[in-house]
Design a protein around this motif. Structure first.
Motif, PDB file in Angstrom:
ATOM      1  N   SER A 423     -29.518  24.734 -13.203  1.00  0.00           N
ATOM      2  CA  SER A 423     -29.836  24.458 -11.808  1.00  0.00           C
ATOM      3  C   SER A 423     -29.542  25.646 -10.907  1.00  0.00           C
ATOM      4  N   PHE A 424     -28.534  26.447 -11.271  1.00  0.00           N
ATOM      5  CA  PHE A 424     -28.167  27.586 -10.438  1.00  0.00           C
ATOM      6  C   PHE A 424     -28.903  28.874 -10.813  1.00  0.00           C
ATOM      7  N   TYR A 425     -29.556  28.900 -11.980  1.00  0.00           N
ATOM      8  CA  TYR A 425     -30.296  30.097 -12.389  1.00  0.00           C
ATOM      9  C   TYR A 425     -31.297  29.730 -13.489  1.00  0.00           C
ATOM     10  N   THR A 426     -32.494  30.281 -13.366  1.00  0.00           N
ATOM     11  CA  THR A 426     -33.523  30.113 -14.394  1.00  0.00           C
ATOM     12  C   THR A 426     -34.037  31.492 -14.783  1.00  0.00           C
ATOM     13  N   GLY A 427     -33.904  31.845 -16.067  1.00  0.00           N
ATOM     14  CA  GLY A 427     -34.311  33.158 -16.539  1.00  0.00           C
ATOM     15  C   GLY A 427     -35.819  33.329 -16.584  1.00  0.00           C
ATOM     16  N   PRO A 428     -36.279  34.565 -16.593  1.00  0.00           N
ATOM     17  CA  PRO A 428     -37.721  34.844 -16.566  1.00  0.00           C
ATOM     18  C   PRO A 428     -38.467  34.401 -17.817  1.00  0.00           C
ATOM     19  N   MET A 429     -37.762  34.204 -18.941  1.00  0.00           N
ATOM     20  CA  MET A 429     -38.431  33.805 -20.175  1.00  0.00           C
ATOM     21  C   MET A 429     -38.646  32.296 -20.263  1.00  0.00           C
ATOM     22  N   VAL A 430     -37.968  31.545 -19.398  1.00  0.00           N
ATOM     23  CA  VAL A 430     -38.022  30.085 -19.487  1.00  0.00           C
ATOM     24  C   VAL A 430     -39.431  29.569 -19.227  1.00  0.00           C
ATOM     25  N   ALA A 431     -40.089  30.098 -18.197  1.00  0.00           N
ATOM     26  CA  ALA A 431     -41.447  29.644 -17.868  1.00  0.00           C
ATOM     27  C   ALA A 431     -42.413  29.921 -19.009  1.00  0.00           C
ATOM     28  N   LYS A 432     -42.237  31.044 -19.685  1.00  0.00           N
ATOM     29  CA  LYS A 432     -43.123  31.397 -20.795  1.00  0.00           C
ATOM     30  C   LYS A 432     -42.922  30.472 -21.994  1.00  0.00           C
ATOM     31  N   LEU A 433     -41.762  29.802 -22.033  1.00  0.00           N
ATOM     32  CA  LEU A 433     -41.451  28.879 -23.127  1.00  0.00           C
ATOM     33  C   LEU A 433     -41.652  27.425 -22.696  1.00  0.00           C
ATOM     34  N   GLY A 434     -42.385  27.231 -21.622  1.00  0.00           N
ATOM     35  CA  GLY A 434     -42.662  25.876 -21.160  1.00  0.00           C
ATOM     36  C   GLY A 434     -41.474  25.174 -20.559  1.00  0.00           C
ATOM     37  N   GLY A 435     -40.486  25.935 -20.084  1.00  0.00           N
ATOM     38  CA  GLY A 435     -39.304  25.349 -19.472  1.00  0.00           C
ATOM     39  C   GLY A 435     -38.154  25.124 -20.438  1.00  0.00           C
ATOM     40  N   ALA A 436     -38.307  25.521 -21.694  1.00  0.00           N
ATOM     41  CA  ALA A 436     -37.264  25.297 -22.716  1.00  0.00           C
ATOM     42  C   ALA A 436     -36.156  26.344 -22.592  1.00  0.00           C
ATOM     43  N   ASP A 437     -34.929  25.925 -22.779  1.00  0.00           N
ATOM     44  CA  ASP A 437     -33.766  26.810 -22.796  1.00  0.00           C
ATOM     45  C   ASP A 437     -33.356  27.044 -24.251  1.00  0.00           C
ATOM     46  N   ILE A 438     -33.607  28.256 -24.753  1.00  0.00           N
ATOM     47  CA  ILE A 438     -33.227  28.602 -26.133  1.00  0.00           C
ATOM     48  C   ILE A 438     -32.170  29.697 -26.129  1.00  0.00           C
ATOM     49  N   SER A 439     -31.444  29.817 -25.028  1.00  0.00           N
ATOM     50  CA  SER A 439     -30.491  30.923 -24.867  1.00  0.00           C
ATOM     51  C   SER A 439     -29.454  30.957 -25.987  1.00  0.00           C
ATOM     52  N   TRP A 440     -28.926  29.783 -26.361  1.00  0.00           N
ATOM     53  CA  TRP A 440     -27.866  29.763 -27.367  1.00  0.00           C
ATOM     54  C   TRP A 440     -28.391  30.174 -28.739  1.00  0.00           C
ATOM     55  N   LEU A 441     -29.655  29.868 -29.044  1.00  0.00           N
ATOM     56  CA  LEU A 441     -30.236  30.307 -30.312  1.00  0.00           C
ATOM     57  C   LEU A 441     -30.375  31.833 -30.340  1.00  0.00           C
ATOM     58  N   VAL A 442     -30.802  32.402 -29.209  1.00  0.00           N
ATOM     59  CA  VAL A 442     -30.897  33.864 -29.111  1.00  0.00           C
ATOM     60  C   VAL A 442     -29.517  34.484 -29.282  1.00  0.00           C
ATOM     61  N   GLY A 443     -28.521  33.871 -28.665  1.00  0.00           N
ATOM     62  CA  GLY A 443     -27.157  34.380 -28.774  1.00  0.00           C
ATOM     63  C   GLY A 443     -26.642  34.380 -30.199  1.00  0.00           C
ATOM     64  N   ILE A 444     -26.956  33.342 -30.958  1.00  0.00           N
ATOM     65  CA  ILE A 444     -26.512  33.267 -32.355  1.00  0.00           C
ATOM     66  C   ILE A 444     -27.105  34.405 -33.178  1.00  0.00           C
ATOM     67  N   VAL A 445     -28.411  34.564 -33.087  1.00  0.00           N
ATOM     68  CA  VAL A 445     -29.106  35.559 -33.916  1.00  0.00           C
ATOM     69  C   VAL A 445     -28.665  36.975 -33.560  1.00  0.00           C
ATOM     70  N   VAL A 446     -28.681  37.310 -32.278  1.00  0.00           N
ATOM     71  CA  VAL A 446     -28.354  38.677 -31.849  1.00  0.00           C
ATOM     72  C   VAL A 446     -26.904  39.014 -32.172  1.00  0.00           C
ATOM     73  N   THR A 447     -25.993  38.104 -31.895  1.00  0.00           N
ATOM     74  CA  THR A 447     -24.575  38.372 -32.151  1.00  0.00           C
ATOM     75  C   THR A 447     -24.306  38.568 -33.632  1.00  0.00           C
TER      76      THR A 447
END
Length: 476
Positions: A423-447
């Motif tokens: 609610s306080f922030y929406t990243g630029p990639m969210v709209a391209k993913l249809g509103g889905a939040d996959i941030s934690w999946l990205v964090g797992i792979v990159v880390t």
């Protein structure tokens, strides 16, 4: 019991628990974590999935997937306890360095205070309903005093409370389940569900975040088990207790949240504890459920206070070689931490559910990289081989800082920002993913990739684990 004083108060703090003081069986982990999860905050977490967009059926499925994924990670942390005999965050010094480990530790302390504060808000509702008081601060303060008392007594009494809340939670939740199934049109809620991918991912993230927040302290309660305890048993009993307890609670929450929807809003949002009391029929039944809620929250808030104490001492002892803490010092810290959580609860926003959702998802963002680094090092790089005395020596094997781990952690957090949907922030990639939040999946792979590549050929693990002698522990 060797690990306690004659008064029953726990003696050990952030040092290793010697073999002579180990006791218990891995079954105790099931009752502890089942009891910690059959509680009102888990119901609220499940209701959030519905309140903020998911239909009941897909919310329940998403919550189950998230609990399994997060439960695996959480239980892998728990399995470290018997082998090392250490609080969870002390072992982070092997990855981040003695001083470097302060960074995730500060975030963990903030997590404890946040969760304990939300728990105090809900428990304050239960206390006030039990004693018939309308003033919110009364219940919060009473609950804070109870939390401090049990946390001061320590490990033995926390497990006793866990067993009690497991029994009362089982009976209470069976009754709540019966009332939901008989008073709520569950088939109608399920059959009317439609799939929305962003809301489904949000439900998964809520339960993954719920489980991962146990990671920083789950080993604090398995470290007293004998070193000979098979890691697989510790894993499965912890996993079973946490996943079964949380999924049951969250399923009830999703159904209650869906049933509370009206044209004018959601009745569950207004007073979560009172609404559950209404579902069970009010009167004496509601009173008994309020007591069940109170015991369940007391268990988990005690874990929060106890864990915050461990982490705070770990931070302070990073600047010296001290591994033990006087009992009176421990008492001061525990009382101070609980007092702070009560203060935050008293100042909590009226928009409780929205803030709680943002809080859980923010925790998921910062703790996913920490979990991946800790587990990757333990199971793939160090392979359960550590120099435990060096955990308390800045000039030892692990040094003061490990820039590779800190860089992996920092990048693992930052790369998630473009994929966040809050609610306080929406990243630029969210709209391209249809509103889905996959941030934690990205964090797992990159880390994982970054940490493994940077560290795999630079491990400092000894050929076999080095344990301190009892004399060294008593001399610290």
């Amino acid at each position: 019991m060797a690990s306690t004083t004659n008064s029953g108060i726990e003696k050990r703090s952030i040092e290793m628990v010697p073999d002579a003081e180990r006791h218990g069986t891995p079954r105790s982990q099931f009752t502890l974590w089942f009891g910690a999860n059959t509680q009102i905050t888990a119901i609220v977490d499940g209701a959030l999935a519905v309140v903020f967009g998911a239909d009941a059926l897909w919310a329940i499925i998403g919550l189950l997937i998230g609990n399994i994924i997060g439960g695996i990670v959480m239980a892998l942390h728990s399995a470290q306890g018997p082998q090392l005999g250490l609080p969870q965050m002390i072992s982070s010094r092997a990855q981040f360095g003695i001083i470097g480990a302060i960074i995730p530790l500060v975030l963990v302390v903030l997590m404890y205070i946040g969760f304990a504060s939300t728990g105090a808000v809900l428990s304050g509702q239960a206390v006030n309903l039990i004693i018939g008081v309308q003033t919110p601060w009364v219940g919060i303060v009473i609950f804070g005093a109870l939390t401090a008392l049990v946390a001061l007594l320590g490990y033995k009494y926390i497990h006793v409370l866990g067993r009690i809340s497991s029994v009362t939670g089982l009976l209470g939740f069976l009754f709540i389940t019966y009332c939901v199934l008989t008073q709520v049109d569950v088939p109608g809620l399920i059959s009317g569900s439609s799939f929305a991918f962003p809301a489904f991912l949000s439900a998964i993230a809520l339960s993954v975040g719920w489980q991962l927040t146990y990671g920083p302290y789950v080993a604090d309660y398995s470290r007293y088990l004998p070193r000979s305890t098979p890691a697989s048993k510790t894993f499965w009993f912890t996993f079973g207790g946490s996943v079964i307890g949380s999924q049951w609670s969250m399923t009830l929450g999703a159904l209650i949240g869906a049933a509370a929807m009206t044209e004018s809003g959601n009745l569950f949002v207004e007073n979560q504890v009172a609404y559950v009391g209404d579902i069970v029929g009010g009167g004496v039944f509601a009173l008994l459920i309020f007591i069940v809620i109170l015991l369940g929250k007391l268990t988990v808030n005690t874990l929060n206070a106890y864990g915050a104490f461990m982490c705070t001492l770990t931070i302070l002892t990073s600047f010296g070689n001290k591994a033990t803490i006087r009992r009176w010092t421990r008492a001061v810290f525990v009382i101070g931490i609980v007092s702070l959580t009560v203060l935050v609860a008293l100042l909590a926003s009226a928009d409780f559910l929205a803030n709680f959702k943002n809080f859980v998802l923010a925790l998921l963002m910062v703790f996913t990289p920490w979990s991946i680094i800790n587990l990757t090092d333990y199971y793939l790089i160090s392979k359960d081989r550590f120099d435990i005395p060096a955990f308390y020596d800045r000039n030892g094997r692990y040094g003061a800082w490990n820039w590779r781990a800190l860089a992996s952690y920092g990048i693992g957090v930052v790369v998630q920002i473009p994929f966040l949907a809050q609610s306080f922030y929406t990243g630029p990639m969210v709209a391209k993913l249809g509103g889905a939040d996959i941030s934690w999946l990205v964090g797992i792979v990159v880390t994982f990739v970054l940490y493994y590549v940077l560290i795999r050929n630079r491990g400092v693990a000894p050929k076999e684990t080095i344990y301190p002698t009892l004399e060294e522990l008593e001399r610290k």
